[in-house]
Design a protein around this motif. Structure first.
Motif, PDB file in Angstrom:
ATOM      1  N   MET A   1      42.539  50.872  43.648  1.00 36.89           N
ATOM      2  CA  MET A   1      41.097  50.964  43.696  1.00 36.89           C
ATOM      3  C   MET A   1      40.521  49.558  43.860  1.00 36.89           C
ATOM      4  N   SER A   2      39.489  49.430  44.688  1.00 38.53           N
ATOM      5  CA  SER A   2      38.954  48.104  44.970  1.00 38.53           C
ATOM      6  C   SER A   2      37.647  47.827  44.234  1.00 38.53           C
ATOM      7  N   HIS A   3      37.094  48.815  43.568  1.00 38.74           N
ATOM      8  CA  HIS A   3      35.813  48.630  42.891  1.00 38.74           C
ATOM      9  C   HIS A   3      35.968  47.763  41.646  1.00 38.74           C
ATOM     10  N   ARG A   4      35.216  46.660  41.626  1.00 36.84           N
ATOM     11  CA  ARG A   4      35.145  45.822  40.421  1.00 36.84           C
ATOM     12  C   ARG A   4      33.960  46.311  39.606  1.00 36.84           C
ATOM     13  N   PRO A   5      34.165  46.668  38.346  1.00 39.64           N
ATOM     14  CA  PRO A   5      33.029  47.096  37.536  1.00 39.64           C
ATOM     15  C   PRO A   5      31.954  46.010  37.499  1.00 39.64           C
ATOM     16  N   LEU A   6      30.714  46.424  37.594  1.00 38.98           N
ATOM     17  CA  LEU A   6      29.573  45.515  37.535  1.00 38.98           C
ATOM     18  C   LEU A   6      28.921  45.671  36.169  1.00 38.98           C
ATOM     19  N   ILE A   7      28.851  44.565  35.426  1.00 34.92           N
ATOM     20  CA  ILE A   7      28.289  44.576  34.072  1.00 34.92           C
ATOM     21  C   ILE A   7      26.974  43.807  34.055  1.00 34.92           C
ATOM     22  N   LEU A   8      25.930  44.460  33.568  1.00 34.39           N
ATOM     23  CA  LEU A   8      24.657  43.783  33.321  1.00 34.39           C
ATOM     24  C   LEU A   8      24.732  43.172  31.931  1.00 34.39           C
ATOM     25  N   LEU A   9      24.504  41.878  31.836  1.00 29.91           N
ATOM     26  CA  LEU A   9      24.480  41.167  30.563  1.00 29.91           C
ATOM     27  C   LEU A   9      23.051  40.709  30.312  1.00 29.91           C
ATOM     28  N   LEU A  10      22.477  41.131  29.194  1.00 29.80           N
ATOM     29  CA  LEU A  10      21.144  40.676  28.794  1.00 29.80           C
ATOM     30  C   LEU A  10      21.307  39.952  27.469  1.00 29.80           C
ATOM     31  N   GLU A  11      21.224  38.624  27.531  1.00 35.22           N
ATOM     32  CA  GLU A  11      21.456  37.766  26.353  1.00 35.22           C
ATOM     33  C   GLU A  11      20.635  36.497  26.528  1.00 35.22           C
ATOM     34  N   ASP A  12      19.809  36.160  25.532  1.00 33.64           N
ATOM     35  CA  ASP A  12      18.930  34.993  25.669  1.00 33.64           C
ATOM     36  C   ASP A  12      19.546  33.687  25.176  1.00 33.64           C
ATOM     37  N   GLU A  13      20.720  33.736  24.571  1.00 31.12           N
ATOM     38  CA  GLU A  13      21.404  32.512  24.138  1.00 31.12           C
ATOM     39  C   GLU A  13      22.371  32.081  25.237  1.00 31.12           C
ATOM     40  N   PRO A  14      22.118  30.923  25.887  1.00 31.29           N
ATOM     41  CA  PRO A  14      22.918  30.524  27.051  1.00 31.29           C
ATOM     42  C   PRO A  14      24.415  30.457  26.811  1.00 31.29           C
ATOM     43  N   LEU A  15      24.847  29.941  25.661  1.00 32.03           N
ATOM     44  CA  LEU A  15      26.282  29.821  25.408  1.00 32.03           C
ATOM     45  C   LEU A  15      26.939  31.188  25.226  1.00 32.03           C
ATOM     46  N   ILE A  16      26.253  32.098  24.549  1.00 31.14           N
ATOM     47  CA  ILE A  16      26.792  33.452  24.373  1.00 31.14           C
ATOM     48  C   ILE A  16      26.851  34.151  25.727  1.00 31.14           C
ATOM     49  N   LEU A  17      25.803  33.997  26.520  1.00 31.30           N
ATOM     50  CA  LEU A  17      25.771  34.605  27.851  1.00 31.30           C
ATOM     51  C   LEU A  17      26.928  34.089  28.706  1.00 31.30           C
ATOM     52  N   MET A  18      27.154  32.787  28.675  1.00 34.02           N
ATOM     53  CA  MET A  18      28.233  32.194  29.458  1.00 34.02           C
ATOM     54  C   MET A  18      29.600  32.717  28.982  1.00 34.02           C
ATOM     55  N   ASP A  19      29.786  32.815  27.670  1.00 30.79           N
ATOM     56  CA  ASP A  19      31.043  33.341  27.132  1.00 30.79           C
ATOM     57  C   ASP A  19      31.263  34.792  27.551  1.00 30.79           C
TER      58      ASP A  19
END
Length: 131
Positions: A1-19
């Motif tokens: 299968m070639s589909h890569r799951p797409l995840i929406l991330l909603l996080e206002d702390e930049p370091l947590i978002l990056m992690d």
């Protein structure tokens, strides 16, 4: 299968978002990284819907993820909540009726829990690998 799951991330702390973004990419996922409700809605209006979402409950400037969660539910996109503000947000968390991964939690664990919300038939093998 070639589909890569797409995840929406909603996080206002930049370091947590990056992690979270790095953990998702390590599992073979593509990300829509957003820091506010407006960015999340813009991402939802893009070319394709995310397969799953991770939402921080309490965002900056007193806003919350509730409008985004409501829209995701309407669109049939599963999501989980990732919050450290449990005392003040208990009622809101109950209202959203979604799985909660309390902060602090490793980003790998958060992404793993999000991927568990997907239909196993829709997740590539490398994404299902134990983390």
């Amino acid at each position: 299968m070639s589909h890569r799951p797409l995840i929406l991330l909603l996080e206002d702390e930049p370091l947590i978002l990056m992690d979270l973004e790095m953990a998702a990419e390590d599992r073979g996922c593509a990300c829509l990284a957003t820091t506010c409700v407006e960015q999340a809605f813009a991402a939802l209006g893009g070319d394709g819907l995310p397969d799953v979402a991770v939402l921080d409950v309490t965002l900056q400037a007193g806003s919350t993820c509730v409008p985004v969660a409501t829209e995701l539910r309407r669109l049939g996109v599963p999501y989980l909540l990732h919050s450290g503000d449990l005392d003040r947000q208990d009622e809101r968390i109950r209202q959203l009726q979604a799985e909660l991964v309390p902060k602090p939690a490793s980003s790998a664990r958060v992404i793993e829990k999000a991927l568990e919300l997907l239909d196993p038939e829709g997740v590539p093998e490398q994404t299902r690998a134990a983390g």
